[in-house]
Design an enzyme around this catalytic site. Structure first.
Site, short mmCIF file in Angstrom:
data_model
loop_
_atom_site.label_atom_id
_atom_site.label_comp_id
_atom_site.label_asym_id
_atom_site.label_seq_id
_atom_site.Cartn_x
_atom_site.Cartn_y
_atom_site.Cartn_z
CB CYS A 8 -0.98 -0.02 1.17
SG CYS A 8 -0.23 0.02 2.81
CG ASN A 11 4.33 -1.65 5.12
OD1 ASN A 11 5.46 -1.95 5.50
ND2 ASN A 11 3.38 -2.55 5.03
CB CYS A 13 -3.77 1.65 7.06
SG CYS A 13 -3.61 3.08 8.17
NE ARG A 14 -4.56 1.54 1.82
CZ ARG A 14 -4.37 2.28 0.73
NH1 ARG A 14 -5.25 2.21 -0.25
NH2 ARG A 14 -3.31 3.06 0.64
CB SER A 15 0.14 -3.51 2.66
OG SER A 15 1.03 -2.64 3.30
CG ASP A 133 -5.46 5.81 2.55
OD1 ASP A 133 -5.44 5.45 3.75
OD2 ASP A 133 -4.61 6.55 2.04
P1 4NP Z 1 -1.80 2.83 4.07
O1 4NP Z 1 -2.48 4.16 4.65
O2 4NP Z 1 -1.25 3.18 2.71
O3 4NP Z 1 -2.94 1.88 4.00
O4 4NP Z 1 -0.73 2.43 5.07
C1 4NP Z 1 -1.81 5.38 4.75
C2 4NP Z 1 -0.95 5.59 5.80
C3 4NP Z 1 -0.30 6.81 5.93
C4 4NP Z 1 -0.55 7.80 5.00
C5 4NP Z 1 -1.41 7.59 3.96
C6 4NP Z 1 -2.03 6.36 3.81
N1 4NP Z 1 0.10 9.06 5.16
O5 4NP Z 1 -0.21 9.97 4.37
O6 4NP Z 1 0.92 9.22 6.07
#
Ligand code: 4NP
Length: 173
Positions: A8, A11, A13-15, A133
C-alpha cells in the site's frame, strides 16, 4: 516457497492488515511452510513504525496481532517475491514504475490488485477496484478494510493453491 508481498502507500494500514489476514488463512489451511508473506509501502513516511493503532485494534477484534514494522518497497522485492498484491491502483502504478526503474521490466504477470480477487467486485454497494485508504477516515472504514481484506485474501489463497497444486501439510520447494 511461494512468497506474497502486500503493498500500500504507507505500509501502516491496509497492507500490514492484508498480510496478517492472509497469514492467518495460510495457517488455518495448513499451508504454512509452503507460503510466506510480507508487506511494504510505496512511500517511506512511516518506515520502522508499527501498524496504525486503529488498524491494530481492529485486527485484534478479529484475533489477529500485527507486529510488522513498516518498510519501503525495494528493488530486491522484485526478485524475492512470487506475487505482488497492491491495495489500490495508485500503488499498482508505483510498483510498475519502481519495477521498471530497478529491473528494466514492468512487473505485470505476477502483480495484482487485491480486489481482483473480491467475490463482491460487481456488487454496487460493496464492490470496487481499490481497498479504501482508511488513514483519514472513521473507525467503520477500518472494519470495512478488514472485511475486504478477508474475502479477497481467501480468494487469493484459492488462486495460489490452484496455480501451484498445493495441499495442506505438503512440501513445496
Ligand atoms: P496505508 O495508509 O497506505 O494503507 O498504510 C496510509 C498511511 C499513511 C498515510 C497515507 C495512507 N500518510 O499519508 O501518512
Amino acid at each position: 516457497m511461494i512468497t506474497v508481498l502486500f503493498l500500500c502507500l504507507g505500509n501502516i494500514c491496509r497492507s500490514p492488515l492484508a498480510e496478517g489476514v492472509f497469514r492467518q488463512l495460510v495457517e488455518e489451511r495448513g499451508l504454512d511452510g509452503q507460503i510466506e508473506c510480507d508487506s511494504a509501502g510505496t512511500a517511506s513516511y512511516h518506515v520502522g513504525d508499527l501498524p496504525d493503532r486503529r488498524t491494530r485494534e481492529n485486527a485484534l477484534k478479529h484475533g489477529i496481532t500485527l507486529t510488522h514494522r513498516a518498510r519501503r518497497l525495494s528493488g530486491e522485492d522484485f526478485v524475492q517475491f512470487t506475487y505482488l498484491v497492491a491495495m489500490d491502483e495508485a500503488n499498482y502504478d508505483a510498483i510498475q514504475y519502481a519495477s521498471h526503474r530497478s529491473t528494466g521490466f514492468y512487473s505485470e504477470e505476477n502483480t495484482f490488485l487485491l480486489r481482483e480477487f473480491d467475490p463482491l467486485v460487481d456488487d454496487p454497494e460493496q464492490g470496487g477496484t481499490n481497498v479504501p485508504d482508511p488513514y483519514y477516515e472513521e473507525a467503520n472504514v477500518f472494519e470495512q478494510v478488514y472485511q475486504i481484506a478477508y474475502r479477497c485474501c481467501n480468494n487469493l489463497l484459492n488462486y495460489i493453491v490452484d496455480q501451484h497444486n498445493l495441499v495442506a501439510g505438503g512440501t513445496q520447494q
